[in-house]
Write a protein that holds these residues in place. Structure first.
Motif, PDB file in Angstrom:
ATOM      1  N   UNK A   9       0.950  -1.176   0.018  1.00 20.95           N
ATOM      2  CA  UNK A   9       0.173  -0.099   0.131  1.00 20.95           C
ATOM      3  C   UNK A   9       0.926   1.286  -0.023  1.00 20.95           C
ATOM      4  N   UNK A  10       1.935   1.391   0.792  1.00 19.69           N
ATOM      5  CA  UNK A  10       2.851   2.316   0.891  1.00 19.69           C
ATOM      6  C   UNK A  10       3.523   2.668  -0.513  1.00 19.69           C
ATOM      7  N   UNK A  11       3.994   1.469  -0.990  1.00 14.10           N
ATOM      8  CA  UNK A  11       4.447   1.563  -2.563  1.00 14.10           C
ATOM      9  C   UNK A  11       3.579   1.968  -3.686  1.00 14.10           C
ATOM     10  N   UNK A  12       2.447   1.537  -3.510  1.00 13.78           N
ATOM     11  CA  UNK A  12       1.170   2.076  -4.480  1.00 13.78           C
ATOM     12  C   UNK A  12       1.019   3.504  -4.321  1.00 13.78           C
ATOM     13  N   UNK A  13       0.961   4.022  -3.038  1.00  9.80           N
ATOM     14  CA  UNK A  13       0.901   5.393  -2.606  1.00  9.80           C
ATOM     15  C   UNK A  13       1.947   6.280  -3.195  1.00  9.80           C
ATOM     16  N   UNK A  14       3.223   5.860  -3.053  1.00 10.07           N
ATOM     17  CA  UNK A  14       4.336   6.792  -3.858  1.00 10.07           C
ATOM     18  C   UNK A  14       4.138   6.673  -4.988  1.00 10.07           C
ATOM     19  N   UNK A  15       3.890   5.644  -5.863  1.00 14.40           N
ATOM     20  CA  UNK A  15       3.795   5.540  -7.403  1.00 14.40           C
ATOM     21  C   UNK A  15       2.812   6.452  -7.725  1.00 14.40           C
ATOM     22  N   UNK A  16       1.575   6.569  -7.196  1.00 11.46           N
ATOM     23  CA  UNK A  16       0.579   7.367  -7.544  1.00 11.46           C
ATOM     24  C   UNK A  16       0.945   8.704  -7.230  1.00 11.46           C
ATOM     25  N   UNK A  17       1.666   9.065  -6.166  1.00  4.08           N
ATOM     26  CA  UNK A  17       1.779  10.496  -5.928  1.00  4.08           C
ATOM     27  C   UNK A  17       2.820  10.904  -6.896  1.00  4.08           C
ATOM     28  N   UNK A  18       3.627  10.182  -7.458  1.00  3.18           N
ATOM     29  CA  UNK A  18       4.873  10.689  -8.447  1.00  3.18           C
ATOM     30  C   UNK A  18       3.948  10.824  -9.568  1.00  3.18           C
ATOM     31  N   UNK A  19       3.191   9.873 -10.115  1.00  9.06           N
ATOM     32  CA  UNK A  19       2.371  10.069 -11.178  1.00  9.06           C
ATOM     33  C   UNK A  19       1.661  11.165 -11.327  1.00  9.06           C
ATOM     34  N   UNK A  20       0.861  11.372 -10.221  1.00  9.01           N
ATOM     35  CA  UNK A  20       0.038  12.563 -10.247  1.00  9.01           C
ATOM     36  C   UNK A  20       0.803  13.862 -10.372  1.00  9.01           C
ATOM     37  N   UNK A  21       1.812  14.102  -9.705  1.00 10.20           N
ATOM     38  CA  UNK A  21       2.945  15.107  -9.714  1.00 10.20           C
ATOM     39  C   UNK A  21       3.183  15.269 -11.202  1.00 10.20           C
ATOM     40  N   UNK A  22       3.769  14.523 -12.074  1.00  8.03           N
ATOM     41  CA  UNK A  22       4.229  14.619 -13.403  1.00  8.03           C
ATOM     42  C   UNK A  22       2.971  14.737 -14.157  1.00  8.03           C
ATOM     43  N   UNK A  23       1.838  14.147 -14.098  1.00  3.05           N
ATOM     44  CA  UNK A  23       0.889  14.046 -14.949  1.00  3.05           C
ATOM     45  C   UNK A  23      -0.231  15.039 -14.864  1.00  3.05           C
ATOM     46  N   UNK A  24      -0.991  14.955 -13.648  1.00  2.00           N
ATOM     47  CA  UNK A  24      -2.059  15.898 -13.275  1.00  2.00           C
ATOM     48  C   UNK A  24      -1.753  17.262 -12.852  1.00  2.00           C
ATOM     49  N   UNK A  25      -0.679  17.536 -12.174  1.00  2.00           N
ATOM     50  CA  UNK A  25      -0.250  18.805 -11.748  1.00  2.00           C
ATOM     51  C   UNK A  25       0.054  19.825 -12.936  1.00  2.00           C
ATOM     52  N   UNK A  26       0.657  19.506 -14.109  1.00  2.00           N
ATOM     53  CA  UNK A  26       0.619  20.521 -15.233  1.00  2.00           C
ATOM     54  C   UNK A  26      -0.640  20.653 -15.774  1.00  2.00           C
ATOM     55  N   UNK A  27      -1.583  19.916 -15.787  1.00  2.00           N
ATOM     56  CA  UNK A  27      -3.058  20.144 -16.464  1.00  2.00           C
ATOM     57  C   UNK A  27      -4.033  20.755 -15.472  1.00  2.00           C
ATOM     58  N   UNK A  28      -4.004  20.180 -14.172  1.00  2.00           N
ATOM     59  CA  UNK A  28      -4.958  20.571 -13.036  1.00  2.00           C
ATOM     60  C   UNK A  28      -4.553  21.222 -11.969  1.00  2.00           C
ATOM     61  N   UNK A  29      -3.257  21.554 -11.977  1.00  2.00           N
ATOM     62  CA  UNK A  29      -2.479  22.194 -10.803  1.00  2.00           C
ATOM     63  C   UNK A  29      -3.116  23.603 -10.754  1.00  2.00           C
ATOM     64  N   UNK A  30      -3.267  24.239  -9.324  1.00  2.00           N
ATOM     65  CA  UNK A  30      -3.435  25.743  -9.111  1.00  2.00           C
ATOM     66  C   UNK A  30      -1.947  25.900  -8.518  1.00  2.00           C
ATOM     67  N   UNK A  31      -1.828  27.463  -8.900  1.00  2.00           N
ATOM     68  CA  UNK A  31      -0.519  28.074  -8.364  1.00  2.00           C
ATOM     69  C   UNK A  31      -0.797  28.592  -7.183  1.00  2.00           C
ATOM     70  N   UNK A  32       0.145  28.671  -6.163  1.00  2.00           N
ATOM     71  CA  UNK A  32      -0.237  29.378  -4.849  1.00  2.00           C
ATOM     72  C   UNK A  32       1.343  30.062  -4.666  1.00  2.00           C
TER      73      UNK A  32
END
Length: 107
Positions: A9-32
């Protein structure tokens, strides 16, 4: 058997988090704008780096600023986060270093 399930579960969490950073943040991210704190992040064989901190919906979130503790720096940096999961966040310069185009204007 029971030890391997939490590890999985911990491994899956870190893989999903890294995937989220590289894929979803550039598209759906909000700047602050995030404050660079005096708290540090340490990794083996690397110099200590300062953390950043920002607030969304009354919650505090932190991340690695990639700024060496001995270097001169600004008191704030631009950070991109997922609006629905602010714990998924990354400094804006991470995307600039990788030539990722984003329309980010920190306020």
């Amino acid at each position: 058997m029971y030890i391997s399930i939490p590890l999985l579960l911990i491994t899956v969490f870190f893989i999903i988090k890294r995937f989220s950073v590289d894929i979803f943040l550039p598209i759906n991210g909000k700047c602050i704008k995030a404050l660079v704190t005096s708290k540090t992040f340490s990794r083996r064989w690397h110099r200590d780096e300062l953390l950043y901190e920002f607030h969304v919906n009354g919650e505090d979130y932190t991340g690695n600023s990639a700024i060496d503790i001995d270097s001169s720096h600004k008191d704030s940096i631009c950070v991109v986060y997922l609006k629905i999961i602010p714990s998924v966040n990354m400094r804006y310069s991470y995307f600039i270093e990788r030539n990722r185009e984003m329309n980010c204007k920190c306020q």
